[in-house]
Design a protein around this motif. Structure first.
Motif, PDB file in Angstrom:
ATOM      1  N   SER A   1       0.835  -1.204   0.000  1.00  0.00           N
ATOM      2  CA  SER A   1       0.000   0.000   0.000  1.00  0.00           C
ATOM      3  C   SER A   1       0.870   1.254   0.000  1.00  0.00           C
ATOM      4  O   SER A   1       2.089   1.192   0.170  1.00  0.00           O
ATOM      5  CB  SER A   1      -0.915   0.017   1.229  1.00  0.00           C
ATOM      6  OG  SER A   1      -0.205   0.437   2.382  1.00  0.00           O
ATOM      7  N   SER A   2       0.225   2.385  -0.133  1.00  0.00           N
ATOM      8  CA  SER A   2       0.937   3.670  -0.094  1.00  0.00           C
ATOM      9  C   SER A   2       1.530   3.956   1.275  1.00  0.00           C
ATOM     10  O   SER A   2       2.408   4.796   1.412  1.00  0.00           O
ATOM     11  CB  SER A   2      -0.013   4.804  -0.489  1.00  0.00           C
ATOM     12  OG  SER A   2      -1.110   4.847   0.412  1.00  0.00           O
ATOM     13  N   HIS A   3       1.070   3.233   2.305  1.00  0.00           N
ATOM     14  CA  HIS A   3       1.633   3.354   3.654  1.00  0.00           C
ATOM     15  C   HIS A   3       2.734   2.311   3.891  1.00  0.00           C
ATOM     16  O   HIS A   3       3.134   2.089   5.036  1.00  0.00           O
ATOM     17  CB  HIS A   3       0.538   3.200   4.712  1.00  0.00           C
ATOM     18  CG  HIS A   3      -0.488   4.286   4.677  1.00  0.00           C
ATOM     19  ND1 HIS A   3      -0.221   5.570   5.063  1.00  0.00           N
ATOM     20  CD2 HIS A   3      -1.780   4.266   4.274  1.00  0.00           C
ATOM     21  CE1 HIS A   3      -1.316   6.310   4.921  1.00  0.00           C
ATOM     22  NE2 HIS A   3      -2.272   5.539   4.436  1.00  0.00           N
ATOM     23  N   LEU A   4       3.154   1.671   2.789  1.00  0.00           N
ATOM     24  CA  LEU A   4       4.208   0.647   2.816  1.00  0.00           C
ATOM     25  C   LEU A   4       3.845  -0.535   3.713  1.00  0.00           C
ATOM     26  O   LEU A   4       4.697  -1.129   4.367  1.00  0.00           O
ATOM     27  CB  LEU A   4       5.556   1.261   3.229  1.00  0.00           C
ATOM     28  CG  LEU A   4       6.043   2.388   2.319  1.00  0.00           C
ATOM     29  CD1 LEU A   4       7.363   2.947   2.835  1.00  0.00           C
ATOM     30  CD2 LEU A   4       6.185   1.908   0.882  1.00  0.00           C
ATOM     31  N   ARG A   5       2.555  -0.868   3.691  1.00  0.00           N
ATOM     32  CA  ARG A   5       2.081  -2.068   4.388  1.00  0.00           C
ATOM     33  C   ARG A   5       1.629  -3.071   3.340  1.00  0.00           C
ATOM     34  O   ARG A   5       0.974  -2.712   2.356  1.00  0.00           O
ATOM     35  CB  ARG A   5       0.892  -1.764   5.303  1.00  0.00           C
ATOM     36  CG  ARG A   5       1.205  -0.840   6.424  1.00  0.00           C
ATOM     37  CD  ARG A   5       0.156  -0.864   7.511  1.00  0.00           C
ATOM     38  NE  ARG A   5      -1.194  -0.530   7.047  1.00  0.00           N
ATOM     39  CZ  ARG A   5      -2.276  -0.692   7.800  1.00  0.00           C
ATOM     40  NH1 ARG A   5      -2.178  -1.186   9.031  1.00  0.00           N
ATOM     41  NH2 ARG A   5      -3.467  -0.361   7.335  1.00  0.00           N
ATOM     42  N   LEU A   6       1.973  -4.332   3.557  1.00  0.00           N
ATOM     43  CA  LEU A   6       1.501  -5.382   2.672  1.00  0.00           C
ATOM     44  C   LEU A   6       0.059  -5.696   3.054  1.00  0.00           C
ATOM     45  O   LEU A   6      -0.237  -5.961   4.223  1.00  0.00           O
ATOM     46  CB  LEU A   6       2.388  -6.620   2.793  1.00  0.00           C
ATOM     47  CG  LEU A   6       2.228  -7.663   1.705  1.00  0.00           C
ATOM     48  CD1 LEU A   6       2.545  -7.074   0.333  1.00  0.00           C
ATOM     49  CD2 LEU A   6       3.128  -8.849   1.969  1.00  0.00           C
ATOM     50  N   LEU A   7      -0.854  -5.625   2.079  1.00  0.00           N
ATOM     51  CA  LEU A   7      -2.271  -5.833   2.336  1.00  0.00           C
ATOM     52  C   LEU A   7      -2.860  -6.853   1.380  1.00  0.00           C
ATOM     53  O   LEU A   7      -2.390  -7.008   0.256  1.00  0.00           O
ATOM     54  CB  LEU A   7      -3.050  -4.525   2.166  1.00  0.00           C
ATOM     55  CG  LEU A   7      -2.697  -3.372   3.085  1.00  0.00           C
ATOM     56  CD1 LEU A   7      -3.533  -2.145   2.721  1.00  0.00           C
ATOM     57  CD2 LEU A   7      -2.886  -3.744   4.539  1.00  0.00           C
ATOM     58  N   LEU A   8      -3.902  -7.516   1.830  1.00  0.00           N
ATOM     59  CA  LEU A   8      -4.711  -8.393   0.997  1.00  0.00           C
ATOM     60  C   LEU A   8      -6.042  -7.673   0.782  1.00  0.00           C
ATOM     61  O   LEU A   8      -6.690  -7.263   1.746  1.00  0.00           O
ATOM     62  CB  LEU A   8      -4.945  -9.732   1.688  1.00  0.00           C
ATOM     63  CG  LEU A   8      -5.794 -10.719   0.896  1.00  0.00           C
ATOM     64  CD1 LEU A   8      -5.201 -12.114   1.025  1.00  0.00           C
ATOM     65  CD2 LEU A   8      -7.224 -10.705   1.363  1.00  0.00           C
TER      66      LEU A   8
END
Length: 90
Positions: free
Chosen positions: A50-57
């Motif tokens: 994500s744009s917050h540098l979190r890996l998301l599903l």
């Protein structure tokens, strides 16, 4: 996008749909067809950064009648889902 669905997702998973949208910009994102949950509509699962540098599903569907992507839910991926993303990136 329904506000109550987004609010519930934010409360349950700590991910806003706004952040979830940014996963679609990840060139390394991995997408799968979700045949288990696609009885009423075609659903897809995308794992990406994500744009917050979190890996998301992100679970989503594509509405052909108006060309829009509808986000159903977004959360942190499991260890297995994270591994699939990392392996595909190499």
């Amino acid at each position: 996008m329904e506000r109550s669905e987004e609010r519930g997702n934010q409360q349950n998973h700590g991910v806003s749909f706004e952040e979830a949208q940014s996963v679609f910009l990840d060139e390394d994102a991995v997408q799968f067809y979700d045949d288990v949950h696609s009885d009423d509509e075609d659903r897809y699962i995308m794992v990406g950064l994500s744009s917050h540098l979190r890996l998301l599903l992100v679970v989503h569907t594509f509405r052909e009648e108006d060309g829009l992507i509808r986000i159903i839910s977004a959360r942190k991926p499991t260890t297995k889902e994270r591994r699939v993303y990392l392996e595909r990136r190499q």
